[in-house]
Design a protein around this motif. Structure first.
Motif, PDB file in Angstrom:
ATOM      1  N   GLY A 190       5.388   1.190 -16.812  1.00  0.00           N
ATOM      2  CA  GLY A 190       4.900   1.524 -17.953  1.00  0.00           C
ATOM      3  C   GLY A 190       5.602   2.692 -18.676  1.00  0.00           C
ATOM      4  N   TYR A 191       7.052   2.693 -18.266  1.00  0.00           N
ATOM      5  CA  TYR A 191       7.962   3.458 -19.081  1.00  0.00           C
ATOM      6  C   TYR A 191       8.047   3.505 -20.161  1.00  0.00           C
ATOM      7  CZ  TYR A 191      12.288   5.911 -20.384  1.00  0.00           C
ATOM      8  OH  TYR A 191      13.543   6.521 -21.031  1.00  0.00           O
ATOM      9  N   TRP A 192       8.207   2.033 -20.829  1.00  0.00           N
ATOM     10  CA  TRP A 192       8.364   1.772 -22.301  1.00  0.00           C
ATOM     11  C   TRP A 192       7.029   1.943 -22.727  1.00  0.00           C
ATOM     12  CZ3 TRP A 192      12.752   2.321 -23.725  1.00  0.00           C
ATOM     13  CH2 TRP A 192      13.880   2.107 -22.997  1.00  0.00           C
ATOM     14  N   ALA A 193       5.749   1.709 -22.198  1.00  0.00           N
ATOM     15  CA  ALA A 193       4.608   1.976 -22.903  1.00  0.00           C
ATOM     16  C   ALA A 193       4.326   3.550 -22.813  1.00  0.00           C
ATOM     17  CB  ALA A 193       3.301   1.352 -22.037  1.00  0.00           C
ATOM     18  N   ASN A 194       4.796   3.974 -21.890  1.00  0.00           N
ATOM     19  CA  ASN A 194       4.735   5.701 -21.766  1.00  0.00           C
ATOM     20  C   ASN A 194       5.381   6.129 -23.026  1.00  0.00           C
ATOM     21  OD1 ASN A 194       4.159   8.213 -20.856  1.00  0.00           O
ATOM     22  ND2 ASN A 194       5.858   8.312 -19.396  1.00  0.00           N
ATOM     23  N   LEU A 233      -3.451  10.920 -33.267  1.00  0.00           N
ATOM     24  CA  LEU A 233      -2.681   9.643 -33.688  1.00  0.00           C
ATOM     25  C   LEU A 233      -2.447   8.985 -32.512  1.00  0.00           C
ATOM     26  CD1 LEU A 233      -0.741   8.591 -36.072  1.00  0.00           C
ATOM     27  CD2 LEU A 233       1.005  10.021 -35.226  1.00  0.00           C
ATOM     28  N   THR A 234      -2.039   9.454 -31.344  1.00  0.00           N
ATOM     29  CA  THR A 234      -1.427   8.708 -30.189  1.00  0.00           C
ATOM     30  C   THR A 234      -2.465   8.319 -29.272  1.00  0.00           C
ATOM     31  OG1 THR A 234      -0.646  10.535 -29.301  1.00  0.00           O
ATOM     32  CG2 THR A 234       0.894   9.280 -30.740  1.00  0.00           C
ATOM     33  N   SER A 235      -3.700   8.749 -29.203  1.00  0.00           N
ATOM     34  CA  SER A 235      -4.595   8.547 -28.222  1.00  0.00           C
ATOM     35  C   SER A 235      -4.721   6.894 -28.087  1.00  0.00           C
ATOM     36  CB  SER A 235      -6.000   9.113 -28.581  1.00  0.00           C
ATOM     37  OG  SER A 235      -6.871   9.035 -27.549  1.00  0.00           O
ATOM     38  N   PRO A 236      -4.951   6.090 -28.780  1.00  0.00           N
ATOM     39  CA  PRO A 236      -5.018   4.500 -28.344  1.00  0.00           C
ATOM     40  C   PRO A 236      -3.953   4.258 -27.773  1.00  0.00           C
ATOM     41  CG  PRO A 236      -5.769   4.940 -30.971  1.00  0.00           C
ATOM     42  CD  PRO A 236      -5.175   6.337 -30.060  1.00  0.00           C
ATOM     43  N   ALA A 237      -2.482   4.599 -28.022  1.00  0.00           N
ATOM     44  CA  ALA A 237      -1.546   4.187 -27.223  1.00  0.00           C
ATOM     45  C   ALA A 237      -1.653   4.765 -25.888  1.00  0.00           C
ATOM     46  CB  ALA A 237      -0.169   4.374 -28.022  1.00  0.00           C
ATOM     47  N   ASP A 238      -2.053   6.032 -25.613  1.00  0.00           N
ATOM     48  CA  ASP A 238      -2.204   6.403 -24.283  1.00  0.00           C
ATOM     49  C   ASP A 238      -3.287   5.659 -23.390  1.00  0.00           C
ATOM     50  OD1 ASP A 238      -1.654   8.597 -22.283  1.00  0.00           O
ATOM     51  OD2 ASP A 238      -3.457   9.446 -22.656  1.00  0.00           O
ATOM     52  N   ALA A 256      -3.427  -0.809 -13.613  1.00  0.00           N
ATOM     53  CA  ALA A 256      -3.973  -2.284 -13.338  1.00  0.00           C
ATOM     54  C   ALA A 256      -3.647  -2.695 -12.130  1.00  0.00           C
ATOM     55  CB  ALA A 256      -3.231  -3.196 -14.324  1.00  0.00           C
ATOM     56  N   VAL A 257      -4.454  -3.372 -11.283  1.00  0.00           N
ATOM     57  CA  VAL A 257      -4.470  -3.833  -9.989  1.00  0.00           C
ATOM     58  C   VAL A 257      -4.180  -5.568 -10.188  1.00  0.00           C
ATOM     59  CG1 VAL A 257      -5.570  -4.227  -7.636  1.00  0.00           C
ATOM     60  CG2 VAL A 257      -5.569  -1.800  -9.093  1.00  0.00           C
ATOM     61  N   GLY A 258      -3.052  -5.942  -9.705  1.00  0.00           N
ATOM     62  CA  GLY A 258      -3.040  -7.390  -9.512  1.00  0.00           C
ATOM     63  C   GLY A 258      -3.034  -7.982 -10.918  1.00  0.00           C
ATOM     64  N   GLU A 259      -2.664  -7.480 -12.064  1.00  0.00           N
ATOM     65  CA  GLU A 259      -2.558  -7.962 -13.407  1.00  0.00           C
ATOM     66  C   GLU A 259      -1.206  -7.680 -13.870  1.00  0.00           C
ATOM     67  OE1 GLU A 259      -4.699  -6.870 -17.406  1.00  0.00           O
ATOM     68  OE2 GLU A 259      -5.584  -6.435 -15.702  1.00  0.00           O
ATOM     69  N   ARG A 260      -0.549  -8.557 -14.413  1.00  0.00           N
ATOM     70  CA  ARG A 260       0.543  -8.381 -15.014  1.00  0.00           C
ATOM     71  C   ARG A 260       0.694  -8.746 -16.544  1.00  0.00           C
ATOM     72  NH1 ARG A 260       2.542  -5.443 -11.651  1.00  0.00           N
ATOM     73  NH2 ARG A 260       2.845  -6.151  -9.568  1.00  0.00           N
ATOM     74  N   ARG A 261      -0.558  -8.341 -17.314  1.00  0.00           N
ATOM     75  CA  ARG A 261      -0.376  -8.521 -18.634  1.00  0.00           C
ATOM     76  C   ARG A 261       0.515  -7.187 -19.285  1.00  0.00           C
ATOM     77  NH1 ARG A 261      -6.052  -8.282 -21.160  1.00  0.00           N
ATOM     78  NH2 ARG A 261      -6.087  -6.367 -20.132  1.00  0.00           N
ATOM     79  N   GLY A 262       1.032  -7.597 -20.368  1.00  0.00           N
ATOM     80  CA  GLY A 262       2.028  -6.360 -21.008  1.00  0.00           C
ATOM     81  C   GLY A 262       0.749  -5.694 -21.913  1.00  0.00           C
ATOM     82  N   ALA A 263       1.708  -4.539 -22.415  1.00  0.00           N
ATOM     83  CA  ALA A 263       0.858  -3.577 -23.217  1.00  0.00           C
ATOM     84  C   ALA A 263       0.145  -4.189 -24.496  1.00  0.00           C
ATOM     85  CB  ALA A 263       1.834  -2.451 -23.798  1.00  0.00           C
ATOM     86  N   ALA A 264       0.841  -5.336 -25.188  1.00  0.00           N
ATOM     87  CA  ALA A 264       0.240  -5.884 -26.189  1.00  0.00           C
ATOM     88  C   ALA A 264      -0.947  -6.728 -26.003  1.00  0.00           C
ATOM     89  CB  ALA A 264       1.490  -6.898 -26.627  1.00  0.00           C
ATOM     90  N   ALA A 265      -1.028  -7.378 -24.961  1.00  0.00           N
ATOM     91  CA  ALA A 265      -2.254  -8.093 -24.103  1.00  0.00           C
ATOM     92  C   ALA A 265      -3.255  -7.086 -24.104  1.00  0.00           C
ATOM     93  CB  ALA A 265      -1.917  -8.903 -23.375  1.00  0.00           C
ATOM     94  N   ILE A 266      -2.982  -5.876 -23.469  1.00  0.00           N
ATOM     95  CA  ILE A 266      -4.042  -4.930 -23.176  1.00  0.00           C
ATOM     96  C   ILE A 266      -4.604  -4.382 -24.165  1.00  0.00           C
ATOM     97  CG2 ILE A 266      -4.201  -2.656 -22.148  1.00  0.00           C
ATOM     98  CD1 ILE A 266      -2.306  -3.450 -19.898  1.00  0.00           C
ATOM     99  N   ALA A 267      -3.791  -4.037 -25.336  1.00  0.00           N
ATOM    100  CA  ALA A 267      -4.049  -3.543 -26.506  1.00  0.00           C
ATOM    101  C   ALA A 267      -4.963  -4.567 -27.396  1.00  0.00           C
ATOM    102  CB  ALA A 267      -2.945  -3.097 -27.572  1.00  0.00           C
ATOM    103  N   ALA A 268      -4.792  -5.653 -27.323  1.00  0.00           N
ATOM    104  CA  ALA A 268      -5.606  -6.766 -27.911  1.00  0.00           C
ATOM    105  C   ALA A 268      -6.975  -6.847 -27.301  1.00  0.00           C
ATOM    106  CB  ALA A 268      -4.693  -7.883 -28.055  1.00  0.00           C
ATOM    107  N   GLY A 269      -7.012  -6.692 -26.169  1.00  0.00           N
ATOM    108  CA  GLY A 269      -8.370  -6.843 -25.104  1.00  0.00           C
ATOM    109  C   GLY A 269      -9.184  -5.449 -25.409  1.00  0.00           C
TER     110      GLY A 269
END
Length: 187
Positions: free
Chosen positions: A100-104, A157-162, A171-184
């Motif tokens: 999550g470094y880049w998502a962070n 401004l940044t709460s959704p990204a957080d 996430a446990v056993g899940e390898r979705r990226g940030a974009a997929a998580i945001a879409a969900g």
């Protein structure tokens, strides 16, 4: 009451170092780049990039300790922050600590830009209206008020990204990226 402090050991140990990287990076960058909007933006980005090297592992351990009772047996079980650190390195390698470094940074870069622009320009505005020649001469309470207003605006401004970053790191056993998580989350 102990449940309210899950992950505190990671924070207590790591945040002083991360803060040193953060403010050291910000002030060093400002000294190098000078004053002005572009300097504040670059200094905030550079300070956060340096701090993220420490904040990210702290976040990973802290957040996993905080949610481990929710993820059940298929998740992770750490007895302490140190146990979490050892377990992540053993199971995921050192890269697991940087999950999550880049998502962070995608969360905190915009926060820093918004915060430092609002803080520095807010102090400029207040100094001008108060007839103070140099914002460094403002009373500490005035600078603190500018900091509170800037932090509130940046957080809004940044709460959704957080939220996306936290989901990615826990996430446990899940390898979705940030974009997929945001879409969900958007659905």
């Amino acid at each position: 009451i102990a449940g309210l402090y899950r992950g505190f050991g990671a924070v207590a140990f790591g945040v002083p170092f991360a803060s040193a990287f953060y403010f050291g990076g910000y002030e060093w960058s400002k000294a190098l780049l000078g004053e002005g909007t572009a300097a504040y933006i670059c200094a905030g980005l550079l300070g956060q990039s340096a701090a993220g090297l420490v904040y990210t592992p702290v976040d990973v351990i802290k957040e996993r300790l905080q949610v481990q009772s929710l993820v059940g047996r298929q998740g992770y079980r750490y007895a302490s922050a140190l146990d979490g650190l050892r377990s992540v390195v053993r199971a995921e390698g050192a890269a697991g600590l940087m999950r999550g470094y880049w998502a962070n940074n995608a969360t905190w870069w915009p926060w820093n830009v918004a915060y430092f622009l609002a803080y520095e320009h807010g102090r400029d505005l207040v100094a001008r209206h108060a007839g103070v020649a140099d914002k460094a001469q403002l009373p500490p309470a005035t600078s603190s008020a500018c900091a509170c207003a800037a932090a509130a605006a940046a957080t809004l401004l940044t709460s959704p990204a957080d939220l996306v970053k936290t989901r990615l790191q826990t996430a446990v056993g899940e390898r979705r990226g940030a974009a997929a998580i945001a879409a969900g989350l958007y659905r």
